[in-house]
Design a protein around this motif. Structure first.
Motif, mmCIF file in Angstrom:
data_model
loop_
_atom_site.group_PDB
_atom_site.id
_atom_site.type_symbol
_atom_site.label_atom_id
_atom_site.label_comp_id
_atom_site.label_asym_id
_atom_site.label_seq_id
_atom_site.Cartn_x
_atom_site.Cartn_y
_atom_site.Cartn_z
ATOM 1 N N UNK A 21 -2.049 5.667 -2.645
ATOM 2 C CA UNK A 21 -2.693 6.926 -2.279
ATOM 3 C C UNK A 21 -2.419 7.962 -3.363
ATOM 4 N N UNK A 22 -3.082 9.088 -3.227
ATOM 5 C CA UNK A 22 -2.718 10.237 -4.034
ATOM 6 C C UNK A 22 -1.560 10.977 -3.390
ATOM 7 N N UNK A 23 -1.119 12.087 -3.981
ATOM 8 C CA UNK A 23 -0.068 12.911 -3.368
ATOM 9 C C UNK A 23 -0.491 13.400 -1.986
ATOM 10 N N UNK A 24 0.491 13.728 -1.184
ATOM 11 C CA UNK A 24 0.284 14.100 0.213
ATOM 12 C C UNK A 24 -0.693 15.257 0.374
ATOM 13 N N UNK A 25 -1.652 15.066 1.278
ATOM 14 C CA UNK A 25 -2.557 16.135 1.696
ATOM 15 C C UNK A 25 -2.117 16.559 3.087
ATOM 16 N N UNK A 26 -1.551 17.732 3.194
ATOM 17 C CA UNK A 26 -0.967 18.171 4.460
ATOM 18 C C UNK A 26 -1.216 19.665 4.657
ATOM 19 N N UNK A 27 -0.651 20.192 5.714
ATOM 20 C CA UNK A 27 -0.892 21.586 6.053
ATOM 21 C C UNK A 27 -0.387 22.575 5.035
ATOM 22 N N UNK A 28 0.539 22.161 4.184
ATOM 23 C CA UNK A 28 1.070 23.048 3.158
ATOM 24 C C UNK A 28 0.312 22.903 1.846
ATOM 25 N N UNK A 29 0.001 21.656 1.461
ATOM 26 C CA UNK A 29 -0.681 21.449 0.179
ATOM 27 C C UNK A 29 -2.182 21.733 0.274
ATOM 28 N N UNK A 30 -2.750 21.564 1.454
ATOM 29 C CA UNK A 30 -4.184 21.818 1.669
ATOM 30 C C UNK A 30 -4.324 22.917 2.719
ATOM 31 N N UNK A 31 -3.892 24.117 2.355
ATOM 32 C CA UNK A 31 -3.818 25.208 3.337
ATOM 33 C C UNK A 31 -5.068 26.068 3.398
ATOM 34 N N UNK A 32 -6.069 25.744 2.574
ATOM 35 C CA UNK A 32 -7.371 26.396 2.668
ATOM 36 C C UNK A 32 -8.444 25.319 2.480
ATOM 37 N N UNK A 33 -9.660 25.618 2.886
ATOM 38 C CA UNK A 33 -10.734 24.650 2.698
ATOM 39 C C UNK A 33 -10.969 24.386 1.211
ATOM 40 N N UNK A 34 -10.911 25.437 0.407
ATOM 41 C CA UNK A 34 -11.135 25.275 -1.030
ATOM 42 C C UNK A 34 -10.070 24.389 -1.666
ATOM 43 N N UNK A 35 -8.814 24.619 -1.274
ATOM 44 C CA UNK A 35 -7.721 23.798 -1.809
ATOM 45 C C UNK A 35 -7.876 22.351 -1.367
ATOM 46 N N UNK A 36 -8.248 22.154 -0.099
ATOM 47 C CA UNK A 36 -8.434 20.799 0.422
ATOM 48 C C UNK A 36 -9.524 20.063 -0.342
ATOM 49 N N UNK A 37 -10.621 20.733 -0.560
ATOM 50 C CA UNK A 37 -11.737 20.111 -1.285
ATOM 51 C C UNK A 37 -11.331 19.754 -2.709
ATOM 52 N N UNK A 65 0.876 -1.180 0.000
ATOM 53 C CA UNK A 65 0.000 0.000 0.000
ATOM 54 C C UNK A 65 0.905 1.219 0.000
ATOM 55 N N UNK A 66 0.990 1.872 -1.140
ATOM 56 C CA UNK A 66 1.871 3.029 -1.289
ATOM 57 C C UNK A 66 1.283 4.242 -0.595
ATOM 58 N N UNK A 67 2.067 4.856 0.287
ATOM 59 C CA UNK A 67 1.559 5.897 1.177
ATOM 60 C C UNK A 67 2.040 7.304 0.828
ATOM 61 N N UNK A 68 2.605 7.475 -0.343
ATOM 62 C CA UNK A 68 2.952 8.819 -0.816
ATOM 63 C C UNK A 68 2.835 8.799 -2.328
ATOM 64 N N UNK A 69 1.623 9.097 -2.811
ATOM 65 C CA UNK A 69 1.307 8.869 -4.204
ATOM 66 C C UNK A 69 1.880 9.880 -5.164
ATOM 67 N N UNK A 70 1.867 9.485 -6.432
ATOM 68 C CA UNK A 70 2.385 10.293 -7.535
ATOM 69 C C UNK A 70 1.627 9.846 -8.785
ATOM 70 N N UNK A 71 1.394 10.743 -9.738
ATOM 71 C CA UNK A 71 0.651 10.340 -10.940
ATOM 72 C C UNK A 71 1.196 9.100 -11.634
ATOM 73 N N UNK A 72 2.500 8.917 -11.658
ATOM 74 C CA UNK A 72 3.051 7.751 -12.349
ATOM 75 C C UNK A 72 2.821 6.452 -11.579
ATOM 76 N N UNK A 73 2.405 6.566 -10.307
ATOM 77 C CA UNK A 73 2.074 5.354 -9.567
ATOM 78 C C UNK A 73 0.825 4.687 -10.134
#
Length: 459
Positions: free
Chosen positions: A151-167, A123-131
């Motif tokens: 998984x998809x790419x990491x969802x964290x405090x930097x990549x999902x820093x707003x509700x809109x970005x997270x969604x 189970x790959x836990x840090x995804x990338x499109x080529x995965x």
């Protein structure tokens, strides 16, 4: 816990030597009939060994299991003498990493290393499109290795820093076809809530870390598919945690574990069980990276480290040294932290919380494939029986992944198998003595494994 250091370490880890391993010279290896003769079978449906059996594999499936004195098979079959050997389901590494980069060649090397050590699912836990491409090629057999859930790419405090970005991240990853979302640290409560609500709307699971602001109880209520590293567990046991900062607690609460109120463990375990939260302990991180009872120099000299690049090993040594050099790092207190994690693992097992085998490889002194066998030993050290430990890497992942055709040796099951030279039910270390691996009906014999490992050694 900060996210930047682990991500940087992972990025530097994926520099295994660039050799391509070719498939065994068979016209269609997954369609050939394979016969394991006179073998001891560990079916994993219960704690038992079926002696003197014949197991027949064809088209990637187990087609027959029976007494060796009674079973007949075709003259053209590949017959494997299992006398004195033990056949068990392949292992699942439920917290794995493959290179999150555009080049697929290093990915092939990492998944091969897993496979050669008996890991037939990751189970790959840090995804990338080529995965997504890698997943498809592994499934088709174009690339040899375990079946992959990513998984998809990491969802964290930097990549999902707003509700809109997270969604948007949640919706994009669902549309792209990833199997689940990977949550990393740093998420605020509003952004976390947006992720959870959207994930449920589009029907995609989420798993991984528990952000410090979120806390384990909110994570449990949200319905994580799995909480990995037991992240947030120790914090929930420490009185006054609400008055502490993340910097004070350390990695997975390393610096405050000795303050835990263990009388809170039953309530935590009940919450996990009642909400059907699976747990991936990755105890190897605590026992190898965090523990004061092994030196970075000694770990760097272990035989399996030859499969990692010199730069990776240097980074691993320095990372452990930096942790131990932190003024908050007190060996006696850290030992209490490690022991507390063992108690949590045991409490989960004994109280019906589903455990999944995972070691976070490649990570600090955790080499792909090899570290999963260390993890099995750490589970036994925590109080599990060898059979219970093996279930976390066979039966339990199949249940978690909703695979009725996996995790057991029975007619109709996928032929993801490992042939061992001794009985792992009596000595969990036996999983390391591999005679051969079957990947959905593709047989990798001992010679192939040895040659493959030799090609993957660093230069």
């Amino acid at each position: 816990m900060k996210i930047l250091l682990p991500l940087l370490l992972l990025a530097s880890t994926f520099s295994l030597v660039a050799h391509s391993l070719v498939a065994q010279e068979l016209t269609d290896p997954r369609k050939q009939e394979i016969v394991f003769r006179n073998v001891n079978v560990i079916p994993m449906d219960k704690e038992q060994v079926l002696t003197n059996q014949v197991v027949i594999v064809k088209d990637g499936r187990i087609t027959l299991i029976g007494d060796a004195r009674m079973v007949k098979y075709g003259a053209g079959a590949l017959v494997i003498d299992g006398t004195g050997k033990y056949l068990m389901p392949g292992l699942a590494e439920m917290h794995a990493h493959v290179p999150p980069i555009d080049d697929i060649e290093p990915m092939k090397e990492v998944v091969m290393l897993f496979a050669l050590k008996g890991v037939t699912t990751i189970r790959g836990m840090l995804g990338h499109p080529r995965h997504l491409e890698l997943r498809s090629k592994l499934l088709s057999g174009e690339i040899i290795g375990p079946r992959l859930y990513t998984s998809g790419p990491s969802i964290n405090g930097q990549t999902a820093n707003t509700e809109a970005t997270a969604i948007k991240m949640v919706r994009d990853q669902k549309a792209a076809g990833y199997d689940f979302l990977k949550l990393h640290p740093g998420l605020t409560v509003p952004n976390f809530n947006a992720i959870v609500q959207t994930a449920k709307e589009v029907n995609i699971p989420f798993a991984g870390h528990v952000s410090f602001q979120v806390g384990v109880w909110r994570a449990i209520d949200a319905g994580y598919a799995s909480i990995d590293h037991m992240d947030g567990f120790v914090e929930s046991l420490v009185p006054g945690i609400e008055n502490m900062t993340e910097q004070q607690t350390g990695l997975f609460a390393t610096f405050i574990g000795h303050q835990a109120d263990t009388s809170r463990i039953p309530a935590l375990v009940k919450g996990l069980r009642d909400h059907h939260i699976w747990v991936v302990p990755t105890q190897a991180l605590a026992e190898r990276w965090i523990s004061p009872d092994n030196t970075p120099e000694a770990l760097s000299q272990e035989p399996e480290m030859k499969y990692m690049s010199p730069n990776t090993l240097t980074n691993w040594v320095n990372t452990k040294k930096n942790l131990q050099g932190n003024p908050q790092y007190k060996p006696s207190e850290v030992r209490q932290f490690v022991e507390l994690r063992r108690k949590l693992i045991y409490a989960c097992q004994k109280n019906g919380v589903g455990l999944l085998l995972g070691s976070d490889a490649p990570q600090i002194f955790d080499v792909p494939g090899f570290s999963l066998h260390h993890e099995l030993q750490y589970l036994v050290n925590a109080g599990l029986t060898p059979y219970e430990a093996l279930r976390t890497g066979t039966v339990n992942p199949a249940i978690f992944l909703k695979r009725e055709d996996a995790g057991l040796i029975r007619i109709g099951a996928v032929a993801d198998l490992v042939l061992l030279n001794s009985n792992p039910l009596t000595n969990i270390g036996a999983t390391q003595d591999i005679e051969g691996v079957c990947l959905a009906g593709r047989w990798l014999n001992k010679t192939y494994i040895q040659q493959g490992l030799k090609k993957l050694e660093k230069k």
